[in-house]
Write a protein that holds these residues in place. Structure first.
Motif, short mmCIF file in Angstrom:
data_model
loop_
_atom_site.label_atom_id
_atom_site.label_comp_id
_atom_site.label_asym_id
_atom_site.label_seq_id
_atom_site.Cartn_x
_atom_site.Cartn_y
_atom_site.Cartn_z
N ALA A 101 0.80 -1.42 0.00
CA ALA A 101 0.10 0.04 0.00
C ALA A 101 0.86 1.29 0.18
O ALA A 101 0.64 2.30 -0.55
N HIS A 102 1.95 1.34 0.81
CA HIS A 102 2.95 2.36 0.83
C HIS A 102 3.34 2.81 -0.67
O HIS A 102 3.52 3.67 -0.92
N ARG A 103 3.88 1.44 -1.15
CA ARG A 103 4.74 1.68 -2.63
C ARG A 103 3.58 2.23 -3.63
O ARG A 103 3.79 2.97 -4.41
N ARG A 104 2.27 1.62 -3.42
CA ARG A 104 1.20 2.11 -4.44
C ARG A 104 0.99 3.71 -4.24
O ARG A 104 0.97 4.44 -5.24
N ARG A 105 0.96 4.15 -3.07
CA ARG A 105 1.00 5.71 -2.62
C ARG A 105 1.94 6.37 -3.21
O ARG A 105 1.86 7.49 -3.80
N ARG A 106 3.29 6.00 -3.24
CA ARG A 106 4.44 6.34 -3.98
C ARG A 106 4.14 6.55 -5.49
O ARG A 106 4.50 7.79 -6.14
N LEU A 107 3.83 5.45 -6.25
CA LEU A 107 3.51 5.51 -7.58
C LEU A 107 2.34 6.35 -7.97
O LEU A 107 2.27 7.02 -8.91
N GLU A 108 1.38 6.52 -6.85
CA GLU A 108 0.21 7.54 -7.32
C GLU A 108 0.60 8.75 -7.14
O GLU A 108 0.46 9.72 -8.15
N THR A 109 1.53 9.23 -6.33
CA THR A 109 2.30 10.38 -6.24
C THR A 109 3.18 10.82 -7.50
O THR A 109 3.00 12.08 -8.13
N LEU A 110 3.87 9.93 -8.17
CA LEU A 110 4.40 10.01 -9.34
C LEU A 110 3.54 10.30 -10.21
O LEU A 110 3.81 11.06 -11.16
N GLU A 111 2.56 9.53 -10.32
CA GLU A 111 1.40 9.62 -11.57
C GLU A 111 1.04 10.94 -11.49
O GLU A 111 0.62 11.52 -12.36
N ALA A 112 0.56 11.42 -10.25
CA ALA A 112 0.02 12.68 -10.18
C ALA A 112 1.17 13.89 -10.56
O ALA A 112 0.58 14.70 -11.44
N ARG A 113 2.25 13.54 -10.49
CA ARG A 113 3.17 14.97 -10.79
C ARG A 113 3.21 14.66 -12.35
O ARG A 113 3.55 15.90 -12.92
N LEU A 114 3.16 13.40 -12.75
CA LEU A 114 3.45 13.30 -14.38
C LEU A 114 2.09 13.93 -14.98
O LEU A 114 2.28 14.55 -15.91
N HIS A 115 0.91 13.64 -14.37
CA HIS A 115 -0.26 14.35 -15.21
C HIS A 115 -0.25 15.88 -15.06
O HIS A 115 -0.57 16.55 -15.92
N ALA A 116 0.29 16.36 -13.85
CA ALA A 116 0.42 17.82 -13.83
C ALA A 116 1.34 18.28 -14.96
O ALA A 116 1.52 19.43 -15.32
N SER A 117 2.63 17.47 -14.96
CA SER A 117 3.66 18.17 -16.16
C SER A 117 3.01 18.07 -17.29
O SER A 117 3.09 18.76 -18.12
N GLN A 118 2.20 16.90 -17.66
CA GLN A 118 1.61 16.96 -19.23
C GLN A 118 0.43 17.91 -19.33
O GLN A 118 0.60 18.51 -20.56
N ARG A 119 -0.20 18.36 -18.22
CA ARG A 119 -1.15 19.61 -18.57
C ARG A 119 -0.28 20.76 -18.62
O ARG A 119 -0.69 21.64 -19.48
N ARG A 120 0.62 20.99 -17.82
CA ARG A 120 1.53 22.18 -18.18
C ARG A 120 2.29 22.19 -19.69
O ARG A 120 1.99 23.41 -20.05
N LEU A 121 2.63 21.23 -19.94
CA LEU A 121 3.24 21.28 -21.35
C LEU A 121 1.98 21.27 -22.26
O LEU A 121 2.15 21.94 -23.33
N GLY A 122 1.01 20.72 -22.18
CA GLY A 122 -0.28 20.70 -23.12
C GLY A 122 -0.63 22.33 -23.17
O GLY A 122 -1.01 22.71 -24.13
N ARG A 123 -0.48 23.27 -21.98
CA ARG A 123 -0.88 24.55 -22.18
C ARG A 123 -0.04 25.28 -22.97
O ARG A 123 -0.24 26.20 -23.87
N ARG A 124 1.21 24.87 -22.80
CA ARG A 124 2.37 25.63 -23.64
C ARG A 124 2.10 25.17 -25.09
O ARG A 124 2.45 25.99 -26.04
N VAL A 125 1.79 23.83 -25.44
CA VAL A 125 1.61 23.69 -26.78
C VAL A 125 0.43 24.18 -27.33
O VAL A 125 0.56 24.55 -28.59
#
Length: 578
Positions: free
Chosen positions: A231-255
């Motif tokens: 469960a702890h490992r899954r939370r770490r992966l979910e945190t990484l996934e959230a950061r990835l989605h945030a960066s995708q949205r940020r780059l999407g706005r710049r595109v």
């Protein structure tokens, strides 16, 4: 902290790979330019023809005498339309085939670099990191030609030709068009690249971290479940996934910003050209049909500029991938060119105060190890796990270079042996048996591609596997599964040992040759091997030397935490040297 290399420095080695297929790249760029110029011609001639037809109709309706040759412009429209369709199809087909060839070149270069690394480099990263290099980083570089080199060059060429054509009719329109298009081209390339450089580099780092985390989690799933940390490992992966989605949205706005600038740019250029053309028409400098033709041609630049914002916003990802791959290519290999031809006679193996210290390790893996193995002699190196036996295996197979000391084989430094000659004279059985998802015969023929079935059966008999193989459903054609999963660990070890038999080497290094095998089978296997090993130099690496299993041992060396603790002579006469 070391300064990051410039963009040109990072991409230069991979531009060199592209240069190896420069003819295909020029032809692909030519097809891309033909497609775009056909679009410009189609828009321009269509605008002229529609306007000329309308004006001619108005004149005829007003009772005036007017004529219009519809065949030439009609034929031009058909020519441009067919050319655009055909060239686009050929360009997509040809350029994607080129990209696939380039990907093969890039992966071949990377595999070559990986094959030259020693164990210290390979052990310095996780398997998921190497997987990212081979897949994600290489796939990122495939955009280098198809998105980052050819499209901006073709767009710049089309803009220059369009501006020159407009200047022929309306000089002011040509000058304004050139200035607007050049400014827009610079923003859509350099501006968008600067805007997205750090964000896109950070995005691929986050994506690599997420992929590595997922792979590590899957590989360690049983342990994570056992220690209730999944469960702890899954939370770490979910945190990484959230950061990835945030960066995708940020780059999407710049595109999206780049796309908006591109639409505004072409629209502004079209309006400016229309206004200047209308003034020229009022002054009697051009006809009404030409007045409409010029802004219609400018509209075709949407096709030239449309792909630039997204490609250059993500330039940082390509740069980051190139830098990571350059780190691998910059790592020295362990196989420098040979200074002299290696000897063909019997080989004496000598280690002179050899030591190995892995990066960031608290203590050396090996230290001050010295021994000489005469031709035909058998030596047992024993020690507990972590004593340095596997490091010694990597040294003797030249998968690892010593940090200190010297290793010679037949009087020639080991690192000076040509690779082909060394693999022919020296065979190493490591603790990991590498089997491919193929037939038993195909796995054996990795050692000797030209071996016939009779040779394979003899090799299996030497490792006490002939009866087992004969009982398989399809005999030698039976598939062993990925990594040998369809057979036991002991059987996989003996298949790997049979490959060594097929090599017919002079020096044999056996790292835990009887691991995963019961005592009775080990003794039977040892007896079979003893006959084959006669006359060969042998280094056994074991936890504890077993006289019943290891026949013909002349000496033993005991390792304790990487240091030789003792060397003893075993009474017996070594077999005759090969």
């Amino acid at each position: 902290m070391a300064k990051a290399p410039s963009l040109i420095t990072a991409l230069r080695p991979w531009l060199g790979v592209l240069a190896g297929r420069r003819r295909r790249l020029w032809l692909g760029g030519g097809l891309m330019a033909l497609t775009l110029l056909s679009a410009l011609g189609l828009f321009a001639v269509s605008g002229w023809f529609i306007t000329a037809t309308g004006l001619t109709g108005l004149l005829l309706a007003a009772g005036a005498a007017a004529t219009l040759d519809v065949y030439v412009p009609g034929g031009a429209i058909r020519l441009f339309a067919v050319t655009r369709t055909a060239s686009r199809y050929l360009e997509r087909l040809y350029n994607h085939d080129t990209v696939l060839r380039l990907l093969a070149d890039l992966r071949t270069r990377l595999f070559t670099a990986l094959a030259g690394q020693d164990s210290r480099v390979l052990a310095g990263r996780r398997a998921s990191d190497w997987l990212n290099r081979l897949t994600a980083d290489i796939d990122t570089l495939d955009s280098l030609y198809l998105r980052l080199l050819a499209p901006p060059a073709v767009a710049l060429l089309a803009g220059a030709l369009l501006s020159a054509g407009a200047a022929f009719f309306v000089p002011q329109a040509g000058a304004v068009l050139a200035a607007v298009l050049l400014a827009g081209w610079l923003w859509l390339t350099l501006g968008q690249a600067r805007l997205g450089m750090s964000a896109s580099r950070r995005h691929v780092d986050e994506l690599e971290a997420l992929r590595g985390g997922v792979i590590d989690t899957l590989q360690g799933l049983a342990e994570l479940e056992a220690y209730a940390t999944l469960a702890h490992r899954r939370r770490r992966l979910e945190t990484l996934e959230a950061r990835l989605h945030a960066s995708q949205r940020r780059l999407g706005r710049r595109v999206a910003l780049g796309n908006a600038v591109q639409v505004w740019l072409v629209g502004s250029a079209t309006l400016a050209t229309l206004w200047l053309a209308a003034r020229a028409f009022q002054a009697g400098g051009i006809s009404g049909a030409v007045m409409v033709m010029l802004p219609m041609a400018v509209l075709a630049m949407n096709e030239a500029f449309g792909a630039l914002p997204a490609a250059f916003t993500w330039l940082g990802a390509t740069r980051g991938a190139a830098e990571r791959l350059n780190e691998l290519n910059a790592t020295p290999t362990t196989t420098p060119p040979a200074a002299a031809p290696p000897p063909e006679n019997a080989l004496t193996l000598t280690l002179e105060r050899v030591g190995v210290h892995y990066p960031d390790a608290l203590q050396p893996a090996l230290s001050a190890l010295s021994f000489t193995l005469a031709p035909g002699e058998r030596l047992a190196v024993e020690g507990a796990s972590g004593s340095g036996k596997s490091t010694l295996t990597a040294l003797l197979g030249r998968q690892l270079a010593p940090s200190e000391g010297r290793i010679t084989l037949g009087g020639v430094a080991l690192d000076a042996w040509p690779d082909a000659a060394l693999r022919r004279r020296v065979a190493v059985l490591t603790q990991q048996s590498e089997l491919l998802d193929d037939s038993l015969a195909a796995n054996l023929r990795l050692a000797s591609p030209d071996a016939d079935d009779a040779a394979l059966w003899r090799a299996l008999d030497q490792v006490a596997l002939a009866d087992w193989a004969d009982a398989l459903p399809q005999g030698l054609n039976t598939r062993v599964g990925e990594g040998g999963r369809r057979i036991s660990g002991g059987q996989a070890r003996r298949v790997a040992l049979a490959r060594i038999v097929l090599r017919d080497p002079a020096l044999v290094v056996l790292d835990e040759p009887f691991a995963g095998i019961d005592r009775a089978t080990a003794q039977a296997l040892s007896a079979a091997l003893d006959r084959w090993l006669a006359g060969r130099s042998v280094v056994y690496l074991v936890h504890e030397a077993d006289d019943a299993a290891l026949a013909g041992i002349a000496r033993r060396v005991t390792l304790v935490e990487g240091r030789p603790a003792a060397a003893t002579i075993h009474h017996g006469t070594p077999p005759a040297a090969r």
